[in-house]
Design an enzyme around this catalytic site. Structure first.
Site, short mmCIF file in Angstrom:
data_model
loop_
_atom_site.label_atom_id
_atom_site.label_comp_id
_atom_site.label_asym_id
_atom_site.label_seq_id
_atom_site.Cartn_x
_atom_site.Cartn_y
_atom_site.Cartn_z
N ASP A 6 29.37 71.32 -58.68
CA ASP A 6 28.23 70.43 -58.91
C ASP A 6 28.60 69.08 -58.32
OD1 ASP A 6 28.86 69.22 -62.28
OD2 ASP A 6 30.23 69.80 -60.69
N ASP A 21 24.17 79.52 -63.91
CA ASP A 21 25.50 79.19 -64.42
C ASP A 21 25.35 78.68 -65.84
OD1 ASP A 21 24.62 76.30 -63.52
OD2 ASP A 21 26.42 76.05 -64.76
N CYS A 54 30.80 99.35 -72.13
CA CYS A 54 31.39 98.32 -71.28
C CYS A 54 32.76 98.78 -70.79
CB CYS A 54 31.52 97.03 -72.09
SG CYS A 54 32.22 95.65 -71.15
N CYS A 99 35.08 96.74 -69.44
CA CYS A 99 36.04 95.64 -69.30
C CYS A 99 37.31 96.01 -70.06
CB CYS A 99 35.47 94.32 -69.82
SG CYS A 99 35.49 94.12 -71.62
N CYS A 139 37.14 96.00 -73.95
CA CYS A 139 36.47 97.14 -74.58
C CYS A 139 37.26 98.43 -74.38
CB CYS A 139 35.05 97.28 -74.06
SG CYS A 139 34.00 95.91 -74.61
N HIS A 143 35.26 89.88 -72.00
CA HIS A 143 34.12 90.73 -72.28
C HIS A 143 32.80 90.01 -72.01
CE1 HIS A 143 31.22 93.39 -74.03
NE2 HIS A 143 30.73 92.32 -74.65
#
Lengths: 377, 379
Positions: B79, B254, B294, B296, B299, B324
């Site tokens: 930014d 974002d 999930c 990830c 998980c 996660h």
């Protein structure tokens, strides 16, 4: 016991609340250890008996660290244990500020649902410096009683598992006669190993240990233990202390020292590579590649623009991918990643140190290695 | 109106619609960049204001730019530093020259001009940079201020473009302003479109304005931007907000929310209520992973019951839930994208909302926003 799987001496990885501090199952892999062995202190889990009972699979899967070898101990060696809280029937463990009173029955229940690979029977190691002979003798006596009960119950409890091993804690503070008694008695029991407990009360008290003050008692104690069974010692051990303890007969250590260094936002940089057949001059020059000194503080403003790795040629994940300047930045802005990266480096550095210790010992050049440690100091 | 596209940046190809996790100070809350790569994250955010202070421009240059410094090989977006300055400092004064402010760290006075912002962002080296804009809080009551701000934003864009010396290595996005007035927004969008820029951001929202106004303005802003360039709605956000914005024609988002909420032990899920507060006692014996679907690493290896014991206590718990939550957001975007590509977006939205609101009591603003683009939710 495990010596055929693990080459000794080596350090266990500590856990807190079931996690290796700052690391997860995923980041543990970045440490690149073929087989991780972890130390699980009861104090973080004693109130989880009901959960583990429901879970049924044992503590390792619960904490997300299956396929490790686990050793259950009572108190966390990385944090100072509160002194004076045991009573006749119970050992006290603290989880944050919550006190849990553990009697034998509760402890056995825990072992049944946790299913560790190796466990240390309930014991009383609360014998810091200046403890009275009377208290020391009580700690010795109680620990032996607990040990005997645990052995009895192990025999008749299939849930505890024939595969699990017991490592008995030898007590006695720094009192020679108490130690000899404890060692002699414990040695007669059918245990798989011995833990030299009670020389400190963990945390910084371990770091403050002065070998000169305990070496006589320590060595005499170990000499009374069978040579064929491994000896365990937990608590922050700087390299020098590791040499002393190893020479005195200790086989398995823990990683309290690198954990402590990480918490201080420091990085280990001492020479940890064993160079065979090096004389002092040669090792001095090979060590000159390394940072002089033992640790670097990541807050040091000199690191601000230092784009080199923590330790030159270190093969750990942190050193291969990040610079001192970056870690310095993380520390200064208080970002969590700082301690993740420092953990990966410090634990690795300590592991490599032990690997070198094994090599130096095999090559019968321990003294050489020890002197190289100090070459640049 | 929802679109899917491939956006090719110097460091990676990003598949939109995309959610970008925020790594404010050159790090994402205790997560190693390689872990993000494992989640197939292609782009993340860093904040110019923070990094410009610490470690500062010199260090970033010496470190070879932020990608190298933080070991993130994929894309970065920065930014301008303007927003933080206005929101973090007690004393900011905005003049034609730039943003004059007092540092909250040491009280020193500093001036951030469009030129200076570009200079710092170039030292950082992000694939996408944002122009310095004159951002006014959307709840401000002074219409003149909005008018002044949007004209100045265009003038500052031109100064940014002028100051930008690496257009081949870094993209510069302008930011559509105009407060909550549709006319002003449209005009601002028109002005920015006249410049030769690779993409656009829609800013000045996600402040205190109500959601239906928010949607209205996003829609108007998006409508008046060219179709063939990405549209980035800054600071969004929660799951429903994101999907609404996708429906209204936006591509990039974002928000610190997923990683911030992870710190408090809150895990994102697709079913009602959208978040699991893992500290709650009801998870004590819940041996399921956060999300059974999930993949990830959290998980795959941990149960809700275990996380319940460590959230807000062990630092690694924060890492676990963060991983996660980022995985969740990326999966959400992928589902939206796949649905768009298969021309099944309305059905996707209907199912998505039904999972979150099984009692069908959808928030009005969301229902209206979806209806406005021809998507009806299940009654």
């Amino acid at each position: 016991m495990r010596s055929k799987i693990f080459q000794t001496p080596f350090p266990l990885l500590n856990t807190k609340g079931g996690a290796i501090p700052h690391l997860t199952r995923e980041t543990l892999d970045y440490l690149n250890m073929p087989q991780a062995s972890i130390l699980i202190p009861l104090q973080y889990h004693s109130h989880q008996i009901d959960v583990l009972q429901q879970f049924k699979k044992g503590i390792q899967p619960f904490i997300g660290l299956s396929d490790t070898v686990s050793i259950l101990t009572i108190q966390d060696p990385t944090e100072e244990t509160r002194s004076g809280y045991h009573n006749n029937k119970c050992i006290s463990v603290f989880n944050n500020s919550n006190r849990d009173m553990i009697d034998l029955r509760k402890y056995i229940e825990f072992v049944k649902v946790a299913k560790p690979d190796v466990w240390i029977p309930l014991c009383d190691g609360d014998t810091p410096k200046e403890t009275s002979k009377k208290r020391i003798s009580k700690a010795v006596k109680k620990s032996l009683e607990y040990l005997d009960h645990c052995l009895e119950i192990k025999d008749v409890s299939p849930e505890i598992g024939a595969g699990s091993a017991i490592v008995a804690a030898v007590q006695g503070g720094n009192e020679l006669s108490a130690r000899k008694y404890s060692a002699k008695e414990t040695a007669t029991r059918p245990v798989d190993g011995f833990m030299l407990d009670g020389f400190h009360t963990n945390g910084t008290t371990a770091d403050a240990l002065v070998w000169e003050e305990i070496k006589e008692v320590f060595s005499e104690t170990v000499n009374l233990l069978p040579k064929t069974k491994p000896r365990f010692y937990f608590g922050a051990a700087r390299p020098d202390l590791v040499f002393d303890l190893f020479t005195a007969g200790v086989d398995v250590f823990d990683s309290s020292y690198p954990v402590m260094i990480t918490e201080r936002e420091e990085a280990l940089v001492f020479p940890n590579i064993f160079v065979p057949n090096s004389n002092l001059d040669k090792s001095a020059s090979s060590m000159s590649k390394y940072q002089t000194g033992h640790v670097i503080s990541m807050r040091d403003p000199e690191l601000k623009m230092d784009m080199s790795s923590l330790v030159p040629e270190c093969s750990c994940y942190t050193c291969r991918n990040f610079t001192r300047a970056y870690i310095h930045h993380l520390v200064m802005v208080k970002e969590m990643l700082a301690k993740v990266l420092l953990s990966l480096h410090n634990l690795h550095h300590y592991q490599v140190f032990f690997k070198s210790l094994r090599e130096a010992s095999k090559a019968d050049q321990l003294e050489n290695f020890r002197q190289a440690l100090h070459a640049n100091q | 109106r929802a679109r899917a596209a491939d956006m090719t940046l110097p460091h990676s190809v990003v598949q939109t619609p995309i959610f970008m996790p925020v790594g404010t100070q050159g790090t994402l809350k205790g997560i190693i960049p390689e872990q993000l790569e494992a989640l197939d994250c292609r782009i993340m955010l860093a904040n110019t204001y923070h990094l410009g202070n610490r470690p500062g421009e010199q260090v970033l240059k010496a470190g070879g730019g932020l990608h190298k410094f933080m070991n993130w090989p994929r894309s970065l977006l920065t930014d301008s530093g303007g927003f933080q300055m206005v929101s973090l400092s007690k004393l900011t004064e905005i003049t034609e020259e730039g943003v004059n402010f007092e540092s909250p760290y040491d009280g020193s006075k500093c001036m951030l001009t469009p030129e200076r912002s570009i200079e710092i962002q170039q030292a950082i080296g992000a694939d996408i940079m944002m122009q310095l804009d004159d951002v006014v809080d959307s709840t401000c009551k002074d219409e003149d201020r909005f008018e002044e701000a949007r004209h100045r934003t265009v003038r500052w864009l031109d100064r940014c473009i002028e100051a930008h010396t690496r257009p081949d290595k870094q993209n510069l996005f302008p930011i559509v302003q105009g407060g909550l007035d549709e006319g002003k927004r449209k005009d601002c969008a028109d002005q920015l479109t006249k410049r030769n820029v690779p993409g656009f951001a829609i800013g000045g929202l996600s402040g205190g304005e109500d959601k239906s106004t928010f949607c209205r303005i996003v829609k108007v802003s998006a409508e008046n931007l060219p179709d063939d360039k990405p549209r980035y709605v800054m600071g969004v956000g929660h799951q429903v907000d994101i999907i609404a914005c996708v429906a209204l024609g936006s591509d990039m988002f974002d928000c610190v929310f997923p990683t911030r909420t992870a710190r408090f032990g809150s895990a994102l899920v697709f079913e009602y209520p959208g978040e699991l507060q893992l500290k709650k006692s009801k998870f004590k014996m819940d041996f399921r992973p956060i999300d059974e679907n999930c993949d990830c690493s959290t998980c795959q290896n941990y149960t809700r019951a275990y996380l319940h014991t460590v959230v807000t206590k062990e630092p690694s718990a924060c890492h676990l839930v963060s991983i996660h939550n980022v995985a969740h957001q990326l999966r959400l975007m992928k589902r939206a994208r796949d649905a768009i590509i298969e021309d099944k977006f309305p059905q996707f939205v209907a199912k998505f909302m039904l999972d979150l609101y099984p009692d069908k009591k959808y928030p009005d603003w969301a229902q209206q926003a979806f209806q406005g683009v021809g998507i009806s939710l299940e009654e």
